[in-house]
Design an enzyme around this catalytic site. Structure first.
Site, short mmCIF file in Angstrom:
data_model
loop_
_atom_site.label_atom_id
_atom_site.label_comp_id
_atom_site.label_asym_id
_atom_site.label_seq_id
_atom_site.Cartn_x
_atom_site.Cartn_y
_atom_site.Cartn_z
N CYS A 59 32.56 -20.27 -15.04
CA CYS A 59 33.30 -20.22 -16.30
C CYS A 59 34.72 -19.84 -15.92
O CYS A 59 34.93 -18.83 -15.25
CB CYS A 59 32.69 -19.15 -17.21
N ASP A 68 3.78 -10.95 5.03
CA ASP A 68 2.85 -10.60 6.10
C ASP A 68 1.46 -11.12 5.79
O ASP A 68 0.74 -11.59 6.66
CB ASP A 68 2.75 -9.07 6.24
N ALA A 69 1.09 -11.02 4.50
CA ALA A 69 -0.26 -11.42 4.11
C ALA A 69 -0.46 -12.91 4.36
O ALA A 69 -1.50 -13.34 4.86
CB ALA A 69 -0.49 -11.09 2.65
N GLU A 70 0.57 -13.70 4.03
CA GLU A 70 0.46 -15.14 4.26
C GLU A 70 0.37 -15.43 5.76
O GLU A 70 -0.40 -16.28 6.19
CB GLU A 70 1.67 -15.86 3.65
N CYS A 80 29.35 -21.99 -21.20
CA CYS A 80 29.22 -20.55 -20.92
C CYS A 80 28.41 -19.92 -22.06
O CYS A 80 28.63 -20.25 -23.23
CB CYS A 80 30.60 -19.92 -20.83
N LYS A 134 -0.20 3.27 6.53
CA LYS A 134 0.34 2.25 7.43
C LYS A 134 1.77 1.95 6.98
O LYS A 134 2.01 1.30 5.96
CB LYS A 134 -0.53 0.99 7.40
N LYS A 164 -8.35 5.83 12.17
CA LYS A 164 -8.53 6.06 13.60
C LYS A 164 -9.70 7.00 13.82
O LYS A 164 -9.87 7.96 13.06
CB LYS A 164 -7.27 6.71 14.19
N GLU A 210 -4.48 7.45 7.95
CA GLU A 210 -3.03 7.59 7.88
C GLU A 210 -2.47 6.43 7.07
O GLU A 210 -3.09 5.39 6.96
CB GLU A 210 -2.41 7.52 9.29
N ASP A 267 5.28 0.37 6.81
CA ASP A 267 5.76 -0.99 7.06
C ASP A 267 7.14 -0.92 7.69
O ASP A 267 8.16 -1.00 7.01
CB ASP A 267 5.80 -1.76 5.73
N CYS A 313 28.75 -17.21 -23.41
CA CYS A 313 29.51 -16.25 -24.23
C CYS A 313 29.92 -16.88 -25.55
O CYS A 313 29.73 -18.08 -25.76
CB CYS A 313 30.74 -15.75 -23.48
N CYS A 343 36.91 -14.79 -21.27
CA CYS A 343 35.45 -14.78 -21.43
C CYS A 343 34.91 -13.35 -21.51
O CYS A 343 35.11 -12.55 -20.59
CB CYS A 343 34.80 -15.53 -20.26
N TYR A 360 3.10 8.92 14.98
CA TYR A 360 1.67 8.94 14.68
C TYR A 360 0.76 8.82 15.89
O TYR A 360 -0.44 8.70 15.74
CB TYR A 360 1.32 7.84 13.67
N LYS A 380 -5.50 -3.53 5.32
CA LYS A 380 -4.28 -4.06 4.71
C LYS A 380 -4.42 -4.16 3.20
O LYS A 380 -5.46 -4.58 2.69
CB LYS A 380 -4.01 -5.46 5.27
N ARG A 396 8.44 -2.31 20.36
CA ARG A 396 7.15 -2.75 20.85
C ARG A 396 7.25 -4.08 21.59
O ARG A 396 6.55 -4.31 22.58
CB ARG A 396 6.20 -2.86 19.67
S1 IVH Z 1 -1.35 3.33 15.35
C1 IVH Z 1 -3.12 1.62 19.09
N1 IVH Z 1 -0.64 4.32 13.02
O1 IVH Z 1 1.06 -1.02 12.37
C2 IVH Z 1 -2.65 2.17 17.81
N2 IVH Z 1 0.20 2.19 13.65
O2 IVH Z 1 -0.47 -3.49 12.55
C3 IVH Z 1 -1.25 1.84 17.56
N3 IVH Z 1 1.73 1.21 12.02
O3 IVH Z 1 1.88 -1.79 15.69
C4 IVH Z 1 -0.77 1.95 16.20
N4 IVH Z 1 1.64 2.84 10.56
O4 IVH Z 1 3.64 -0.60 14.25
C5 IVH Z 1 -0.55 3.30 13.88
N5 IVH Z 1 -0.06 5.33 11.01
C6 IVH Z 1 0.04 4.30 11.86
C7 IVH Z 1 0.85 3.18 11.60
C8 IVH Z 1 0.89 2.14 12.51
C9 IVH Z 1 2.17 1.67 10.85
C10 IVH Z 1 2.09 -0.11 12.59
C11 IVH Z 1 2.34 -0.10 14.06
C12 IVH Z 1 1.35 -1.06 14.64
C13 IVH Z 1 1.05 -1.93 13.45
C14 IVH Z 1 -0.28 -2.60 13.59
#
Ligand code: IVH
Length: 682
Positions: A437, A35-37, A418, A117, A300, A115, A119, A420, A442, A235, A324, A138
């Site tokens: 092998c 994801d980071a890349e 091998c 996040k 949030k 909260e 994955d 071994c 063996c 959430y 992130k 989604r």
């Molecule tokens: S809130 C408008 N809360 O992260 C707010 N999202 O990168 C909607 N995700 O699409 C998301 N943990 O699939 C929210 N505690 C959390 C979350 C979270 C994981 C995911 C979610 C979102 C994506 C965004």
């Protein structure tokens, strides 16, 4: 400033990369990069597009992050879009977001809810009058996929609510725990072993819990989803009508919790960014203590009125941000590349690393999969290599740090012998990709066979892991799996096992004597025989002795047991060495006839089946058991509720007549076998 040719080309390249990897991620559930890349590509393109608006195409890729390309589910238009979140990659970006919030609110103080996040895969759950009526992914945020049938199989998601607001849309994240992922992965790899041996294509093994979760949720057949261990954290509220008036986000979380939704306990309400940063620092350090994967923290604004004032950009809410975590990557020395020999003799290269802590655990070895991968990555002993955990779970060598490569380094060559003590020659058979092998004596193959036998999926002997096997095998105390059941306390104590450990080992060995026949069959490690075919054998024969006596014709006549497996099973039991092992197992008190298929797929859930007459492969009790194991009911008489009448030899004429009158389908034994497997009638 007009964009240079280089920048134009780079933007184009980035668009290509983003589209490609988006497709991998969302179309195939099989990403090639982290994801980071990926985020890095997006950020780079965003920066270019911000500096050079003339380069932004009419429909920028960045407007629709992650649009799915293929779908097999009915589309669901989200009444309120499921927007994504903007990311902050470091504290500076977090502070910049905090400043924008403060500015947007005219300097008003703000409380934040922090909260984890999760994955996983975002999900929308729609309840009407307290009943779950729809579950959707989604998708591109505007249109998702209808996965209601699959979601109904997730135990943690309530189907009915005590409270009955007219409309309640709950949003959350479906995920697979690390432990559940490991179990699924192990099962898949075992399945693939048999597939490959049968010359069938191996199926993709999910690379990380998120892909496994997404793949499990997007199964065509909900019965498959039901077998996967999916969890959820909710959430966020979506569309609502008839719910209490909330003032703050944290109240909505309490509300969800009170309704019985799983809400993550690690939530903190803080009144400044200092608190947010503390929360982030804590979880960045402790992320690996959690049984599921998080890739950051979501922050949030708590006050819902403030949220309304802040509103949304075209892509994401201004009132939330995803902080992130960087993927954990470490560099370490690649001390050596060795090959390990599997129980079938296959030689697999692996990296021997200077131990290094990555994502919460020490990594000292990592598979390099095969000859081709080593060549492609061109990693060499002596290299400094980058190591990470795919999806934070499986260690992986990413590649060499070329700048640090020693001057005298040479490409690694696959060994010809091998490892071994017998040092037999490794061979590449025909055009097989694998190197093997082929020496039957063996010791490495022998040890792996024993490890396979004691492992989960087989006889599941707790505490009898690799180390125990090596120790006892090296000392000559066990030569094959049959010897496990004549191990004495003296023998174990004599090998340096403590009193407690000895007692525990003997206890778990004893418990394994009663393992079901299908597990015993898998444990024996018969080439090509995987869990599914082993179940078919167990179901049909009911005892190891009957399987051993069966002819190739009898074996191959069984559904799910092709010619290749049949030949392999028959020749395995014909081998005198294997007969000797079976003799030891019998003498050691291992049960050969324990058949319990309670975990069979629930193909007949809620259906009533009646059997009349004699069947060839099933006794009366076996047939009843097979029906019940699949969630069905076996009844003695035909009624309008009967799903099917199975007609064997010399059937009862009253039942057949009744079935004809009531239009109940009548099926023969072959169709019955298919019905058990698939739940479908001809
Ligand atoms: S809130 C408008 N809360 O992260 C707010 N999202 O990168 C909607 N995700 O699409 C998301 N943990 O699939 C929210 N505690 C959390 C979350 C979270 C994981 C995911 C979610 C979102 C994506 C965004």
């Amino acid at each position: 400033m007009a964009a240079s040719k280089k920048i134009v080309a780079r933007a184009e390249k980035l668009r290509e990369l983003i589209a490609y990897h988006n497709d991998k991620y969302f179309g195939d559930d099989d990403p090639e990069i982290s994801d980071a890349e990926f985020d890095e590509f997006v950020r780079e393109l965003r920066t270019i597009e911000a500096e050079h608006p003339e380069l932004v195409p009419a429909e920028s890729l960045l407007d629709v992050p992650g649009a799915p390309t293929t779908t097999t589910f009915a589309p669901v238009v989200h009444r309120l879009p499921m927007t994504s979140l903007d990311n902050a990659m470091d504290h500076d970006e977090l502070r910049a977001w905090g400043d924008r919030v403060t500015k947007g609110l005219g300097g008003e103080p703000t409380r934040f809810v922090c909260e984890l996040k999760i994955d996983g895969l975002a999900l929308s759950l729609r309840y009407e009058n307290g009943r779950l009526v729809q579950a959707a992914t989604r998708g591109d945020g505007k249109v998702g996929e209808d996965v209601t049938a699959n979601v109904r199989t997730i135990g943690a998601i309530p189907q009915h609510l005590d409270s009955t607001p007219a409309v309640l849309e709950v949003r959350g994240e479906v995920y697979m725990s690390k432990a559940a992922f490991e179990r699924l992965r192990e099962a898949k790899m075992q399945e693939n072993e048999s597939r490959v041996a049968e010359g069938r294509k191996p199926q993709p093994v999910p690379a990380n819990p998120r892909n496994a979760g997404a793949g499990s949720l997007r199964q065509k057949d909900a019965a498959v989803t039901a077998t996967r261990e999916l969890s959820v954290w909710t959430y966020q509220l979506g569309e609502v009508n008839g719910v209490p008036e909330f003032v703050a986000h944290h109240e909505t979380l309490d509300y969800l919790r009170a309704l019985g939704f799983p809400v993550n306990p690690e939530v903190r309400v803080v009144d400044s960014l200092v608190g947010v940063i503390e929360f982030c620092a804590h979880w960045q350090e402790h992320r690996n203590d959690l049984p599921y994967i998080i890739d950051g923290v979501v922050v949030k604004v708590d006050d819902l009125a403030q949220r309304e004032r802040l509103g949304y950009t075209s892509k994401a809410p201004r009132w939330a941000i995803a902080v992130k975590f960087p993927p954990e990557e470490r560099t370490t020395l690649l001390r050596d590349i060795k090959v390990s020999i599997g129980r079938t003799g296959r030689a697999t290269p692996f990296a021997v690393l200077e131990p290094v802590v990555v994502a919460g655990s020490t990594v000292s070895m990592s598979t390099l999969h095969n000859r081709e991968q080593v060549q492609r990555k061109d990693v060499r002993p002596g290299d400094t290599v980058v190591v990470r955990k795919a999806g934070d779970v499986i260690p992986e060598v990413v590649g060499p740090v070329l700048a640090l490569r020693p001057a005298n380094s040479k490409p690694w060559k696959f060994p010809t012998k091998c490892p071994c003590a017998l040092k037999s020659t490794l061979v590449q058979v025909g055009d097989e990709a694998d190197t093997r092998c082929v020496e039957p004596e063996c010791p490495h193959q022998r040890d792996q066979k024993i490890i396979h036998f004691t492992a989960r999926g087989g006889m599941d002997i707790e505490g009898f892991g690799e180390k125990t096997v090596y120790k006892l095998s090296d000392a000559g105390v066990i030569e094959d799996v049959g010897d496990i059941y004549s191990l004495s306390a003296e023998a174990l104590l004599g090998q340096g096992f403590g009193e407690g450990q000895t007692a525990n080992l003997l206890k778990s060995i004893d418990a394994s004597r009663g393992r079901p026949l299908e597990k015993l069959l898998v444990a024996l490690g018969i080439k090509h025989l995987g869990p599914a075919a082993a179940e078919s054998l167990a179901r049909r024969f009911g005892s190891l002795d009957l399987v051993a006596q069966a002819s190739v014709e009898e074996l191959s006549a069984i559904d799910g047991v092709g010619d290749v497996i049949a030949e392999s099973v028959a020749s395995w039991f014909a081998d005198v060495r294997h007969r000797a092992v079976i003799g030891k197992l019998r003498k050691g008190g291992v049960r050969f006839d324990h058949v319990t298929l309670v975990d069979a797929p629930q193909t007949l859930a809620g259906r009533t089946i009646v059997v009349t007459g004699t069947l060839v492969a099933f006794g009366r009790e076996q047939a009843e058991r097979a029906i019940k194991d699949r969630g069905g009911k076996s009844a003695g008489s035909v009624s309008a509720k009967t799903y099917a009448l199975v007609v064997g030899d010399e059937p009862g004429s009253a039942k057949v007549k009744k079935a004809t009158e009531l239009n109940v389908p009548r099926i023969d034994e072959a169709a019955f076998v298919r019905l058990l497997d698939t739940g479908e009638l001809p």
